[in-house]
Design an enzyme around this catalytic site. Structure first.
Site, short mmCIF file in Angstrom:
data_model
loop_
_atom_site.label_atom_id
_atom_site.label_comp_id
_atom_site.label_asym_id
_atom_site.label_seq_id
_atom_site.Cartn_x
_atom_site.Cartn_y
_atom_site.Cartn_z
N ASP A 180 -10.54 -4.74 -3.34
CA ASP A 180 -9.87 -3.89 -2.35
C ASP A 180 -10.73 -2.65 -2.12
O ASP A 180 -10.98 -1.89 -3.06
CB ASP A 180 -8.48 -3.51 -2.87
CG ASP A 180 -7.59 -2.87 -1.82
OD1 ASP A 180 -8.11 -2.14 -0.96
OD2 ASP A 180 -6.37 -3.09 -1.90
N HIS A 200 -7.84 -5.68 1.13
CA HIS A 200 -6.59 -4.92 1.18
C HIS A 200 -5.47 -5.75 1.83
O HIS A 200 -4.45 -5.23 2.23
CB HIS A 200 -6.81 -3.61 1.93
CG HIS A 200 -5.73 -2.59 1.73
ND1 HIS A 200 -5.36 -2.13 0.48
CD2 HIS A 200 -4.92 -1.96 2.61
CE1 HIS A 200 -4.39 -1.25 0.62
NE2 HIS A 200 -4.08 -1.13 1.89
N SER A 259 0.81 -1.20 0.00
CA SER A 259 0.00 0.00 0.00
C SER A 259 0.85 1.27 0.00
O SER A 259 1.63 1.49 -0.93
CB SER A 259 -0.97 -0.07 1.18
OG SER A 259 -1.99 0.87 1.06
#
Length: 187
Positions: A138, A165, A69
């Site tokens: 996600d 995620h 991320s």
């Protein structure tokens, strides 16, 4: 091989699938560190990039980076700012993105300055292999953002159905797809 795992926003080295991955890779004989990014609930670009300078330092053909991320855009900016020449064996970007995302508006300032395409091209030239792993559902980083970054990086991609995620509270304390990608790049 030296492998560094760089977590993202509001995470820590002991979260999600990071400890599992580190343990598996250490068992294969690699030197692994999950880099503790400072104040992850209120990240500072300068502090995060300084941490990469201190913890990772110089990279080479025996170095591999795994990012999650916000760790992805941080690493890309950090690599782009490194003085040439340098090489990196590989980058595995999980739920990577580079611009502001609607689910986390508090990161807009951190993400306000997109990577220059010339910087991305320079990073791609110095990184031997790039892999993007993302989920089709996600809710934090839109899959389209991860796909767009992977395309920009010329990365091989792997979509994980139902992965969210890739957080522990979504059931991800292990992530076989990342282990497989890293093992492919270390052979």
């Amino acid at each position: 091989m030296k492998i560094y795992v760089v977590h993202g926003y509001s995470a820590a080295p002991h979260d999600h699938w990071f400890p599992w991955l580190a343990e598996k890779l250490r068992a294969e004989g690699h030197v692994v560190e999950v880099v503790p990014m400072p104040d992850s609930t209120n990240p500072s670009r300068d502090a995060w990039e300084r941490t990469l300078d201190e913890r990772v330092g110089d990279v080479d053909e025996e170095t591999l980076l795994v990012t999650h991320s916000l760790g992805t855009v941080t690493v890309l900016r950090w690599l782009a700012a490194r003085p040439a020449p340098w090489r990196l064996r590989g980058l595995v970007a999980v739920s990577g993105f580079q611009g502001p995302i609607a689910a986390v508006p508090e990161l807009d300032d951190y993400l306000a300055e997109p990577l220059d395409p010339a910087d991305v091209a320079r990073v791609c030239e110095a990184v031997d292999a790039r892999v993007g792993i993302y989920s089709d559902d996600d809710s934090i980083v839109p899959p389209e953002a991860s796909k767009a970054l992977a395309a920009q990086l010329g990365a091989r991609t792997r979509e994980v159905p139902g992965g969210g995620h890739f957080l522990a509270d979504e059931g991800f304390t292990e992530l076989a797809e990342v282990l497989e990608a890293v093992e492919d790049l270390t052979r």
